[in-house]
Write a protein that holds these residues in place. Structure first.
Motif, PDB file in Angstrom:
ATOM      1  N   UNK A 191       4.695   2.848  -8.550  1.00  0.00           N
ATOM      2  CA  UNK A 191       3.734   1.812  -8.895  1.00  0.00           C
ATOM      3  C   UNK A 191       2.877   1.454  -7.688  1.00  0.00           C
ATOM      4  N   UNK A 192       1.701   0.926  -7.964  1.00  0.00           N
ATOM      5  CA  UNK A 192       0.816   0.472  -6.893  1.00  0.00           C
ATOM      6  C   UNK A 192       1.378  -0.798  -6.258  1.00  0.00           C
ATOM      7  N   UNK A 193       0.711  -1.274  -5.216  1.00  0.00           N
ATOM      8  CA  UNK A 193       1.153  -2.488  -4.513  1.00  0.00           C
ATOM      9  C   UNK A 193       1.050  -3.703  -5.423  1.00  0.00           C
ATOM     10  N   UNK A 194       1.894  -4.696  -5.158  1.00  0.00           N
ATOM     11  CA  UNK A 194       1.899  -5.909  -5.976  1.00  0.00           C
ATOM     12  C   UNK A 194       0.851  -6.910  -5.522  1.00  0.00           C
ATOM     13  N   UNK A 195       0.568  -6.936  -4.232  1.00  0.00           N
ATOM     14  CA  UNK A 195      -0.449  -7.829  -3.672  1.00  0.00           C
ATOM     15  C   UNK A 195      -1.423  -6.997  -2.848  1.00  0.00           C
ATOM     16  N   UNK A 196      -2.708  -7.105  -3.167  1.00  0.00           N
ATOM     17  CA  UNK A 196      -3.711  -6.294  -2.491  1.00  0.00           C
ATOM     18  C   UNK A 196      -4.917  -7.152  -2.139  1.00  0.00           C
ATOM     19  N   UNK A 197      -5.426  -6.993  -0.930  1.00  0.00           N
ATOM     20  CA  UNK A 197      -6.698  -7.593  -0.550  1.00  0.00           C
ATOM     21  C   UNK A 197      -7.510  -6.539   0.189  1.00  0.00           C
ATOM     22  N   UNK A 198      -8.800  -6.490  -0.113  1.00  0.00           N
ATOM     23  CA  UNK A 198      -9.643  -5.457   0.465  1.00  0.00           C
ATOM     24  C   UNK A 198     -10.349  -5.955   1.721  1.00  0.00           C
ATOM     25  N   UNK A 199     -10.389  -5.108   2.729  1.00  0.00           N
ATOM     26  CA  UNK A 199     -11.067  -5.411   3.976  1.00  0.00           C
ATOM     27  C   UNK A 199     -12.549  -5.022   3.898  1.00  0.00           C
ATOM     28  N   UNK A 200     -13.380  -5.569   4.794  1.00  0.00           N
ATOM     29  CA  UNK A 200     -14.811  -5.238   4.774  1.00  0.00           C
ATOM     30  C   UNK A 200     -15.094  -3.740   4.898  1.00  0.00           C
ATOM     31  N   UNK A 201     -14.200  -2.984   5.555  1.00  0.00           N
ATOM     32  CA  UNK A 201     -14.437  -1.549   5.733  1.00  0.00           C
ATOM     33  C   UNK A 201     -13.934  -0.714   4.564  1.00  0.00           C
ATOM     34  N   UNK A 202     -13.477  -1.385   3.486  1.00  0.00           N
ATOM     35  CA  UNK A 202     -13.022  -0.662   2.317  1.00  0.00           C
ATOM     36  C   UNK A 202     -11.546  -0.360   2.287  1.00  0.00           C
ATOM     37  N   UNK A 203     -10.831  -0.577   3.393  1.00  0.00           N
ATOM     38  CA  UNK A 203      -9.382  -0.398   3.416  1.00  0.00           C
ATOM     39  C   UNK A 203      -8.708  -1.625   2.816  1.00  0.00           C
ATOM     40  N   UNK A 204      -7.377  -1.555   2.688  1.00  0.00           N
ATOM     41  CA  UNK A 204      -6.641  -2.624   2.013  1.00  0.00           C
ATOM     42  C   UNK A 204      -5.515  -3.174   2.877  1.00  0.00           C
ATOM     43  N   UNK A 205      -5.248  -4.463   2.688  1.00  0.00           N
ATOM     44  CA  UNK A 205      -3.986  -5.050   3.097  1.00  0.00           C
ATOM     45  C   UNK A 205      -3.144  -5.156   1.836  1.00  0.00           C
ATOM     46  N   UNK A 206      -1.873  -4.832   1.924  1.00  0.00           N
ATOM     47  CA  UNK A 206      -1.085  -4.771   0.690  1.00  0.00           C
ATOM     48  C   UNK A 206       0.388  -5.056   0.962  1.00  0.00           C
ATOM     49  N   UNK A 207       1.078  -5.396  -0.131  1.00  0.00           N
ATOM     50  CA  UNK A 207       2.518  -5.640  -0.085  1.00  0.00           C
ATOM     51  C   UNK A 207       3.190  -4.880  -1.221  1.00  0.00           C
ATOM     52  N   UNK A 208       4.381  -4.396  -0.951  1.00  0.00           N
ATOM     53  CA  UNK A 208       5.243  -3.779  -1.959  1.00  0.00           C
ATOM     54  C   UNK A 208       4.548  -2.626  -2.678  1.00  0.00           C
ATOM     55  N   UNK A 209       3.977  -1.702  -1.912  1.00  0.00           N
ATOM     56  CA  UNK A 209       3.363  -0.508  -2.496  1.00  0.00           C
ATOM     57  C   UNK A 209       4.433   0.539  -2.804  1.00  0.00           C
ATOM     58  N   UNK A 210       4.190   1.332  -3.831  1.00  0.00           N
ATOM     59  CA  UNK A 210       5.092   2.429  -4.148  1.00  0.00           C
ATOM     60  C   UNK A 210       5.021   3.512  -3.082  1.00  0.00           C
ATOM     61  N   UNK A 211       6.163   4.146  -2.817  1.00  0.00           N
ATOM     62  CA  UNK A 211       6.191   5.204  -1.808  1.00  0.00           C
ATOM     63  C   UNK A 211       7.251   6.230  -2.191  1.00  0.00           C
ATOM     64  N   UNK A 212       6.865   7.502  -2.213  1.00  0.00           N
ATOM     65  CA  UNK A 212       7.816   8.561  -2.504  1.00  0.00           C
ATOM     66  C   UNK A 212       7.622   9.714  -1.518  1.00  0.00           C
ATOM     67  N   UNK A 213       8.667  10.526  -1.410  1.00  0.00           N
ATOM     68  CA  UNK A 213       8.585  11.800  -0.706  1.00  0.00           C
ATOM     69  C   UNK A 213       8.700  12.876  -1.777  1.00  0.00           C
ATOM     70  N   UNK A 214       7.670  13.706  -1.924  1.00  0.00           N
ATOM     71  CA  UNK A 214       7.643  14.740  -2.960  1.00  0.00           C
ATOM     72  C   UNK A 214       7.705  16.115  -2.317  1.00  0.00           C
ATOM     73  N   UNK A 215       8.518  17.002  -2.886  1.00  0.00           N
ATOM     74  CA  UNK A 215       8.711  18.347  -2.361  1.00  0.00           C
ATOM     75  C   UNK A 215       8.072  19.331  -3.343  1.00  0.00           C
ATOM     76  N   UNK A 216       6.897  19.818  -2.986  1.00  0.00           N
ATOM     77  CA  UNK A 216       6.078  20.580  -3.915  1.00  0.00           C
ATOM     78  C   UNK A 216       6.212  22.091  -3.730  1.00  0.00           C
ATOM     79  N   UNK A 217       6.549  22.803  -4.813  1.00  0.00           N
ATOM     80  CA  UNK A 217       6.408  24.255  -4.773  1.00  0.00           C
ATOM     81  C   UNK A 217       4.932  24.609  -4.680  1.00  0.00           C
TER      82      UNK A 217
END
Length: 330
Positions: A188-214
């Motif tokens: 899932x995406x982050x639960x709390x998000x705020x956008x910075x002037x440069x287009x990047x984000x400050x966020x909390x509780x973002x989803x994160x996985x390690x995927x092993x791709x063939x």
């Protein structure tokens, strides 16, 4: 150029580079191998990696390394802190093919292999889940099976799928490879998000996985990792997602998966080779879908045009499907 552009672009670049050699004898081409055969090799490589490497998570920092001390280092395969999961996936790569100067159809990558994607959920995330045709803002770090980093963007970037021809959808961002894109739907995406002037984000509780791709879900015959047919590991953080109306017909694309199977390309009401979520006239009756779901109301003495919410789009009299999908009425 970001390294996650579609596979066919990389192949084209590789061929172009090869053609710049001094003589025909020096030209190096990558033989296209059988996908099923390559996958069987890849699966063995990935499982061997999982059994001979460990993961260490310290805050936001993740370390992947080979096991040198079995008394203190537990393999990714055996460790219990982050459940090692797997899912069966098929390659979902489609690309637009221009039929003439004004019309196009979509062609699917020929690949019947069912791949096993192994992955670790580091954090599920607290926001909404993404679907494969959403635009997503992700941060990533990419490794080969020797734990060498070959690409990363920890700030994050937008990507979208599929490529939209004829300028239907503004602000098109680059596409991700199939395995990466499908992996984003596993968190899932982050639960709390705020956008910075440069287009990047400050966020909390973002989803994160390690995927092993063939390689079949990655670069396959491309050479992004140094040579062809290499597996890849992706540390992916899903920060934000944006639902799209790809054809701008007034119906969010998520509602145009009519059979509900998660494949948005196999819903083509008029059979013209353009899936409904990319088709401005879904039933080919000569009336734009957007016009068919527009109604008029009087507000303060002025006639105002509005779009029906998807659930409120009416059916044709005596019909069994919504009016924009029935060419017997409009």
């Amino acid at each position: 150029m970001n390294r996650f552009f579609k596979l066919f672009i990389f192949i084209a670049l590789a061929i172009s580079a090869a053609n710049c050699k001094k003589s025909d004898d020096d030209v190096v081409t990558v033989p296209i191998r059988d996908r099923g055969e390559v996958y069987l090799e890849d699966k063995i490589k990935i499982e061997e990696y999982l059994k001979n490497n460990y993961i260490k998570v310290a805050g936001e920092e993740i370390t992947l390394d080979s096991i040198t001390d079995k008394n203190t280092q537990v393999s990714i395969w055996d460790q219990q802190q982050y459940e090692l999961k797997s899912i069966k996936l098929k390659n979902d790569e489609w690309k637009p093919v221009l039929v003439n100067n004004t019309t196009f159809k979509y062609a699917k990558l020929i690949d019947d292999v069912e791949y096993t994607l192994y992955y670790l959920v580091i954090n599920e995330g607290g926001g909404e889940k993404a679907i494969t045709i959403d635009s997503t803002y992700t941060a990533y770090k990419a490794y080969n099976l020797k734990n060498k980093v070959f690409d990363q963007n920890r700030t994050g970037m937008w990507s979208t799928y599929p490529t939209v021809p004829n300028g239907l959808m503004p602000g098109v961002a680059p596409e991700m490879i199939s395995g990466y894109r499908q992996a984003t739907t596993l968190m899932k995406a982050a639960s709390q998000i705020s956008q910075n002037p440069d287009g990047t984000f400050n966020y909390e509780n973002a989803g994160r996985i390690i995927a092993f791709l063939p390689s079949g879900l990655g670069y396959f015959a491309g050479a992004n990792l140094g040579k062809s047919y290499e597996c890849a590991i992706f540390d992916i953080t899903l920060i934000s997602k944006l639902s799209r109306d790809h054809d701008r017909d007034g119906i969010p694309s998520i509602y145009e998966d009519l059979n509900g199977n998660g494949d948005y390309f196999d819903d083509d009401t008029d059979g013209d080779g353009v899936p409904n979520f990319m088709d401005v006239d879904d039933d080919a009756d000569g009336f734009l879908t957007r016009d068919e779901i527009t109604y008029e109301v009087i507000e303060n003495g002025v006639t105002v045009k509005k779009l029906y919410e998807f659930s409120a789009i009416p059916f044709c009299p005596g019909g069994s499907v919504k009016k924009h999908l029935d060419n017997s009425c409009h």
